[in-house]
Structure formats: C-alpha cells, structure tokens
Enzyme design. Structure first.
Site, PDB file in Angstrom:
ATOM      1  N   ASP A  41       0.828  -1.217   0.000  1.00  0.00           N
ATOM      2  CA  ASP A  41       0.000   0.000   0.000  1.00  0.00           C
ATOM      3  C   ASP A  41       0.861   1.266   0.000  1.00  0.00           C
ATOM      4  O   ASP A  41       1.903   1.302   0.655  1.00  0.00           O
ATOM      5  CB  ASP A  41      -0.893   0.040   1.250  1.00  0.00           C
ATOM      6  CG  ASP A  41      -2.063  -0.923   1.172  1.00  0.00           C
ATOM      7  OD1 ASP A  41      -2.305  -1.487   0.093  1.00  0.00           O
ATOM      8  OD2 ASP A  41      -2.731  -1.105   2.203  1.00  0.00           O
ATOM      9  N   TYR A  69       4.251  -8.366   9.211  1.00  0.00           N
ATOM     10  CA  TYR A  69       4.009  -6.919   9.324  1.00  0.00           C
ATOM     11  C   TYR A  69       4.035  -6.486  10.784  1.00  0.00           C
ATOM     12  O   TYR A  69       3.752  -7.275  11.689  1.00  0.00           O
ATOM     13  CB  TYR A  69       2.625  -6.553   8.766  1.00  0.00           C
ATOM     14  CG  TYR A  69       2.384  -6.899   7.321  1.00  0.00           C
ATOM     15  CD1 TYR A  69       2.655  -5.973   6.305  1.00  0.00           C
ATOM     16  CD2 TYR A  69       1.863  -8.142   6.965  1.00  0.00           C
ATOM     17  CE1 TYR A  69       2.410  -6.291   4.974  1.00  0.00           C
ATOM     18  CE2 TYR A  69       1.622  -8.473   5.640  1.00  0.00           C
ATOM     19  CZ  TYR A  69       1.902  -7.545   4.644  1.00  0.00           C
ATOM     20  OH  TYR A  69       1.681  -7.864   3.336  1.00  0.00           O
ATOM     21  N   ASP A  83      -7.516   3.299   6.807  1.00  0.00           N
ATOM     22  CA  ASP A  83      -6.212   3.855   7.190  1.00  0.00           C
ATOM     23  C   ASP A  83      -6.318   5.376   7.217  1.00  0.00           C
ATOM     24  O   ASP A  83      -7.418   5.935   7.076  1.00  0.00           O
ATOM     25  CB  ASP A  83      -5.100   3.368   6.244  1.00  0.00           C
ATOM     26  CG  ASP A  83      -5.336   3.768   4.781  1.00  0.00           C
ATOM     27  OD1 ASP A  83      -6.121   4.704   4.512  1.00  0.00           O
ATOM     28  OD2 ASP A  83      -4.715   3.148   3.900  1.00  0.00           O
ATOM     29  N   ARG A 175      -5.294  -4.195   6.933  1.00  0.00           N
ATOM     30  CA  ARG A 175      -6.420  -3.284   7.197  1.00  0.00           C
ATOM     31  C   ARG A 175      -7.714  -4.054   7.448  1.00  0.00           C
ATOM     32  O   ARG A 175      -8.567  -3.619   8.223  1.00  0.00           O
ATOM     33  CB  ARG A 175      -6.587  -2.304   6.031  1.00  0.00           C
ATOM     34  CG  ARG A 175      -5.479  -1.265   5.963  1.00  0.00           C
ATOM     35  CD  ARG A 175      -5.623  -0.362   4.746  1.00  0.00           C
ATOM     36  NE  ARG A 175      -5.393  -1.080   3.510  1.00  0.00           N
ATOM     37  CZ  ARG A 175      -6.178  -1.011   2.430  1.00  0.00           C
ATOM     38  NH1 ARG A 175      -7.265  -0.265   2.441  1.00  0.00           N
ATOM     39  NH2 ARG A 175      -5.882  -1.690   1.340  1.00  0.00           N
TER      40      ARG A 175
END
Length: 229
Positions: A41, A69, A83, A175
């Site tokens: 992203d 992550y 986000d 997300r």
C-alpha cells in the site's frame, strides 16, 4: 546499464506507490527491466522485493510467499479506506484494554475467509477495486481464504492504540484484520501505520532505501539463489 539478473530488497517509504518505487529503482540502477513481487500500500512502508532484468520472472514465487508486518491498530474510529488516507465514517467511545485485545487476537489465528478492503488493489472485472470505489461505482468483493499464523500484541501506545506483529499468508490484508478485530470487540477500527518486515525469507534488516541506492550503498541478490533445485 545494469546487466545482473537479481533481486533488491527495497525499504519502500510511506506515501509512495509500489509502481513509482519500481520506476525509481529502475532509473537509479539503470536496469533494463524491473518489477515488484507484490504490491505494498502507498501508506505502508517496508519490504518491497524488486526483481531486476530476468529476475522479474520470480514474481509468482514471491507473490505467494508468507509475509510479516508490524502495524499500529487504532480503535474507536474508522475511515472508508481503513487507514489515514480516507474519510472518517464511524466513531465510537468504547475503550479497549490490552487484555481484551490479546484475547480477541487469539481468535484470528488460523485459516479463515477474509473480505478484502473496499479500497484495495484487488481486481474486479480487470479493474482495481480502489479505482472503482473512488469513481463512485458499486464494488462487490468476494472473501478469500487466508491464514494468520500469529498475532502478537507488542505494545500499548496510548488509549485505543496498539502495536501488533502479524505473521500471515500471502493475500492477507492488515487493514481487513483491524476491521474484523474491531467488529469482534463491538467497536470500529483502522490502521495508523503498516510496516512490512518480511516477504518470504527476505527481511527489512537486509533492505535498502532509495537514498542508499543513490549513494551506491546497496547489495543485490543473484536470482540463482532462488532458482536452485
């Protein structure tokens, strides 16, 4: 002209698309061809594996690699993009404790069907879902089976803000994890930051920034390292 058929582990900066990162790497290194091994992203940073010249053929190998992550989860607020790049669509006054979050995270370990975020690079009839959503068109996404190997609460950063480490299969959206965890906690949530720390065996400790590349301070990995039988 760069003649090597190799891989570069780029530490992609925040606020840059994977496409632009590849374009810059290709230009800086003067490579014939360059391509990334799985989109990261624009608002995320960290490991972006880039194939140079014939190493672009390793796309499938890395696209299907497990990922790791570190993300900052925020509860009590949700944007349409899940986000900081979107508009706030939900708010909630519920305060989540570290103990509550730890218990809920356990429920998300294992194989499951995950619905990708509306604003994602997921293709719908050949077009990216995020592009369709931004143009105001209705987007219908289908859940995809993913696997989360581990979810570890690393630190509580303040009220409703937590740093979480995620180990997962390819195709997993961080997300979406925040969205689903928040729902399980009867609140709403989003990510404040996402850093990819690992793609397969390649990790952020062995990555290089664009500035490193410009200064000649980098090391390439021969593609033969990943084509040995």
């Amino acid at each position: 002209m760069l003649e090597e058929d190799a891989l570069l582990v780029l530490n992609k900066p925040v606020n840059m698309s994977s496409f632009l990162a590849v374009k810059l790497v290709k230009k800086i290194l003067n490579a014939k061809k360059a391509g990334h091994m799985g989109t990261l992203d624009p608002l995320a940073d960290g490991v972006l594996v880039i194939g140079l010249n014939k190493a672009t053929k390793l796309f499938d190998k890395f696209l299907n690699s497990d990922k790791e992550y570190i993300s900052i989860f925020k509860f009590g607020e949700e944007t349409d993009t899940l986000d900081l790049g979107g508009e706030v669509i939900k708010k909630d006054d519920k305060v989540i404790t570290a103990k509550e979050l730890k218990e809920i995270l356990k429920k998300f370990i294992g194989k499951q069907n995950q619905l990708p975020p509306l604003y994602s690079a997921k293709k719908v009839n050949g077009k990216r879902a995020c592009d369709l959503a931004r143009s105001g068109k209705e987007v219908e996404l289908k859940p995809k089976e993913i696997e989360i190997y581990n979810l570890e609460l690393l630190e509580e950063l303040g009220e409703n803000k937590f740093k979480v480490k995620i180990s997962c299969s390819s195709g997993t959206y961080v997300r979406a994890i925040v969205r689903d965890v928040a729902k399980e906690l009867n609140t709403c949530g989003m990510t404040l930051a996402i850093t990819r720390t690992k793609c397969g065996v390649l990790c952020i400790e062995n990555s290089f920034s664009l500035e490193d590349l410009r200064n000649g301070n980098y090391k390439l990995i021969d593609m033969k390292e990943f084509t040995k039988e």
